[in-house]
Motif scaffolding. Structure first.
Motif, mmCIF file in Angstrom:
data_model
loop_
_atom_site.group_PDB
_atom_site.id
_atom_site.type_symbol
_atom_site.label_atom_id
_atom_site.label_comp_id
_atom_site.label_asym_id
_atom_site.label_seq_id
_atom_site.Cartn_x
_atom_site.Cartn_y
_atom_site.Cartn_z
ATOM 1 N N VAL A 265 4.623 0.475 10.271
ATOM 2 C CA VAL A 265 3.228 0.171 9.963
ATOM 3 C C VAL A 265 2.810 -1.033 10.806
ATOM 4 C CG1 VAL A 265 1.583 -0.510 8.176
ATOM 5 C CG2 VAL A 265 3.488 1.012 7.601
ATOM 6 N N CYS A 266 1.620 -0.954 11.391
ATOM 7 C CA CYS A 266 1.043 -2.082 12.120
ATOM 8 C C CYS A 266 1.980 -2.510 13.257
ATOM 9 C CB CYS A 266 0.764 -3.209 11.131
ATOM 10 S SG CYS A 266 -0.358 -4.488 11.692
ATOM 11 N N ASN A 267 2.187 -3.813 13.438
ATOM 12 C CA ASN A 267 3.066 -4.243 14.530
ATOM 13 C C ASN A 267 4.537 -4.134 14.170
ATOM 14 O OD1 ASN A 267 3.113 -6.406 12.764
ATOM 15 N ND2 ASN A 267 2.888 -7.983 14.350
ATOM 16 N N GLY A 268 4.834 -3.482 13.046
ATOM 17 C CA GLY A 268 6.205 -3.066 12.786
ATOM 18 C C GLY A 268 6.689 -2.104 13.853
ATOM 19 N N ALA A 269 5.744 -1.532 14.616
ATOM 20 C CA ALA A 269 6.112 -0.660 15.737
ATOM 21 C C ALA A 269 6.931 -1.421 16.775
ATOM 22 C CB ALA A 269 4.851 -0.081 16.381
ATOM 23 N N PHE A 270 6.696 -2.731 16.899
ATOM 24 C CA PHE A 270 7.489 -3.540 17.825
ATOM 25 C C PHE A 270 8.950 -3.573 17.384
ATOM 26 C CE2 PHE A 270 3.311 -4.800 19.020
ATOM 27 C CZ PHE A 270 3.369 -5.420 20.259
ATOM 28 N N ILE A 271 9.184 -3.703 16.072
ATOM 29 C CA ILE A 271 10.550 -3.718 15.546
ATOM 30 C C ILE A 271 11.220 -2.381 15.835
ATOM 31 C CG2 ILE A 271 11.979 -4.003 13.489
ATOM 32 C CD1 ILE A 271 9.674 -5.618 12.247
ATOM 33 N N LEU A 272 10.492 -1.305 15.549
ATOM 34 C CA LEU A 272 11.047 0.028 15.769
ATOM 35 C C LEU A 272 11.294 0.277 17.255
ATOM 36 C CD1 LEU A 272 11.909 2.645 14.435
ATOM 37 C CD2 LEU A 272 9.518 3.389 14.439
ATOM 38 N N SER B 95 -3.791 1.154 7.463
ATOM 39 C CA SER B 95 -3.370 2.442 8.031
ATOM 40 C C SER B 95 -2.037 2.892 7.455
ATOM 41 C CB SER B 95 -3.260 2.342 9.556
ATOM 42 O OG SER B 95 -4.491 1.987 10.131
ATOM 43 N N GLY B 96 -1.257 1.939 6.930
ATOM 44 C CA GLY B 96 0.008 2.306 6.304
ATOM 45 C C GLY B 96 -0.187 3.216 5.109
ATOM 46 N N ILE B 97 -1.328 3.091 4.432
ATOM 47 C CA ILE B 97 -1.633 3.989 3.310
ATOM 48 C C ILE B 97 -1.802 5.413 3.826
ATOM 49 C CG2 ILE B 97 -3.291 4.517 1.477
ATOM 50 C CD1 ILE B 97 -3.879 1.512 1.323
ATOM 51 N N ASP B 98 -2.515 5.552 4.960
ATOM 52 C CA ASP B 98 -2.676 6.876 5.572
ATOM 53 C C ASP B 98 -1.331 7.455 5.984
ATOM 54 O OD1 ASP B 98 -5.885 7.211 6.377
ATOM 55 O OD2 ASP B 98 -5.221 5.157 6.175
ATOM 56 N N GLY B 99 -0.499 6.595 6.573
ATOM 57 C CA GLY B 99 0.823 7.063 6.981
ATOM 58 C C GLY B 99 1.659 7.491 5.798
ATOM 59 N N ALA B 100 1.595 6.722 4.709
ATOM 60 C CA ALA B 100 2.363 7.064 3.516
ATOM 61 C C ALA B 100 1.884 8.383 2.915
ATOM 62 C CB ALA B 100 2.251 5.937 2.487
ATOM 63 N N LEU B 101 0.574 8.604 2.890
ATOM 64 C CA LEU B 101 0.046 9.868 2.382
ATOM 65 C C LEU B 101 0.477 11.032 3.274
ATOM 66 C CD1 LEU B 101 -3.517 8.626 1.390
ATOM 67 C CD2 LEU B 101 -1.822 9.585 -0.186
ATOM 68 N N SER B 102 0.506 10.804 4.584
ATOM 69 C CA SER B 102 0.968 11.850 5.500
ATOM 70 C C SER B 102 2.438 12.162 5.269
ATOM 71 C CB SER B 102 0.751 11.409 6.952
ATOM 72 O OG SER B 102 -0.621 11.269 7.231
ATOM 73 N N LEU B 103 3.221 11.139 4.953
ATOM 74 C CA LEU B 103 4.633 11.363 4.662
ATOM 75 C C LEU B 103 4.805 12.146 3.355
ATOM 76 C CD1 LEU B 103 7.512 10.918 5.532
ATOM 77 C CD2 LEU B 103 7.467 8.665 4.448
ATOM 78 N N VAL B 104 3.978 11.818 2.365
ATOM 79 C CA VAL B 104 4.010 12.580 1.112
ATOM 80 C C VAL B 104 3.674 14.041 1.389
ATOM 81 C CG1 VAL B 104 2.879 12.922 -1.125
ATOM 82 C CG2 VAL B 104 3.492 10.612 -0.378
ATOM 83 N N ALA B 105 2.699 14.287 2.254
ATOM 84 C CA ALA B 105 2.315 15.659 2.604
ATOM 85 C C ALA B 105 3.466 16.401 3.270
ATOM 86 C CB ALA B 105 1.091 15.646 3.516
ATOM 87 N N LYS B 106 4.230 15.700 4.112
ATOM 88 C CA LYS B 106 5.377 16.332 4.781
ATOM 89 C C LYS B 106 6.471 16.697 3.786
ATOM 90 C CE LYS B 106 6.635 14.344 8.801
ATOM 91 N NZ LYS B 106 6.337 15.257 9.930
ATOM 92 N N GLY C 27 0.818 -1.212 0.000
ATOM 93 C CA GLY C 27 0.000 0.000 0.000
ATOM 94 C C GLY C 27 0.853 1.263 0.000
ATOM 95 N N PRO C 28 1.789 1.405 0.952
ATOM 96 C CA PRO C 28 2.668 2.574 0.938
ATOM 97 C C PRO C 28 3.524 2.683 -0.315
ATOM 98 C CG PRO C 28 2.656 1.604 3.120
ATOM 99 C CD PRO C 28 1.888 0.665 2.226
#
Length: 323
Positions: free
Chosen positions: A123-130, A180-191, A44-45
């Motif tokens: 994205v998602c439970n990738g937060a655990f990795i981070l 939700s990763g799509i939303d995050g990717a769009l927010s990153l594009v906006a930044k 998605g991202p």
């Protein structure tokens, strides 16, 4: 003939979308892959970043082909190396297990990338990795709703956000589950390129983007349901047949294997669970209906049970917020 030309042009407009940029000066996103990664978390991202004209490189620890959580085979473009420098790093979720979280090579590589990149996003439970790298310590973060309690337990130095789809700490972003990763990717594009560019990408991929809103899993009505503990011995949940709803109502269905137990054993266990969680019985003595006050609102839960056969029972839960 005109119809044929029109259809051809219509099809052409669908396939003419360019692949992601190959320009070495374009904003460069590294997408970290691993065995069992969830496809939607990175595909998605990638679609969003490609439509925004970003350059994209997929990487993994050894560069070998991986199987996603849904069985899709993906070949990363590169293995980890010290000469990689991305403008942004994306860390998807998926089969995030102890071995992955304790992998020193992966953690050290993420930390090294974070020193030179402008943004890092999970994205998602990738937060655990981070979070395992320590990069989220002292920051806000979110993850997939079903992992909230586990994340909060394992990473007490991170402030868990349960009611937002995205946390933006400036450089480091985290998103909730799956799409939700799509939303995050769009927010990153906006930044990087501005809100107008992000909205244009959302329109192009036909995605209803609602920055700061939309469907936020942690805000759905089932957040007020009890955390049901282990079933009585001899009774097993065969399957969850459905679960859906919104902020005002939620619906769930189950099939239980009763073995030699009677339905009364299940209802007695349910009564104990509801009472322990602070819910009050409502209606007649035979009605499986309870109410509770949560978040300045009154909630009503009704459960109906029906036998499927001699050893199976269906249970349907209807939760509604009262006006």
């Amino acid at each position: 003939m005109k119809k044929i030309v029109a259809m051809w042009l219509l099809c052409l407009s669908c396939v003419q979308a360019n692949a992601h940029s190959n320009d070495e000066n374009a904003f460069h996103v590294g997408v970290m892959l691993f065995e069992g990664a969830q496809a939607i978390d990175f595909v998605g991202p990638i679609e969003v970043f490609g439509q925004a004209g970003f350059r994209i490189t997929t990487v993994s620890k050894d560069g070998r082909e991986i199987n996603t959580a849904m069985g899709l085979k993906v070949s990363p473009e590169r293995a980890f190396s010290g000469d990689m420098q991305f403008d942004a790093l994306l860390i998807p979720g998926g089969n995030v297990n102890g071995q992955l979280l304790e992998d020193a090579k992966i953690k050290n590589w993420i930390v090294a990338q974070s020193r030179t990149s402008q943004y890092v996003m999970s994205v998602c439970n990738g937060a655990f990795i981070l979070a395992s790298t320590g990069l989220l310590d002292g920051l806000n973060a979110t993850t997939i709703e079903k992992a909230f309690d586990s994340f909060e337990h394992h990473y007490p130095k991170v402030t868990l956000v349960r009611d937002e789809k995205l946390t933006d700490n400036g450089k480091i972003l985290t998103t909730a589950g799956l799409s939700s990763g799509i939303d995050g990717a769009l927010s990153l594009v906006a930044k990087v390129k501005g809100a107008r560019a992000a909205r244009s990408v959302a329109a192009k991929i036909e995605y209803q983007w609602a920055p700061g809103g939309g469907y936020i899993r942690g805000k759905m009505a089932d957040r007020v349901l009890p955390d049901f503990q282990d079933l009585p011995q001899g009774i097993a949940m065969r399957t969850r047949t459905f679960h859906y709803g919104d902020e005002q109502a939620w619906y769930q269905g189950y099939i239980f294997d009763m073995g030699a137990k009677q339905a009364s054993h299940l209802t007695a266990w349910l009564e104990q669970q509801m009472t322990t969680a602070g819910w009050q019985r409502r209606g007649t003595s035979g009605a499986l209906t309870w109410s509770v006050e949560r978040d300045d609102a009154q909630w009503l839960l009704h459960i109906s049970m029906k036998p499927v056969d001699e050893k199976q029972i269906t249970a349907h839960l209807t939760l509604t917020r009262q006006l």
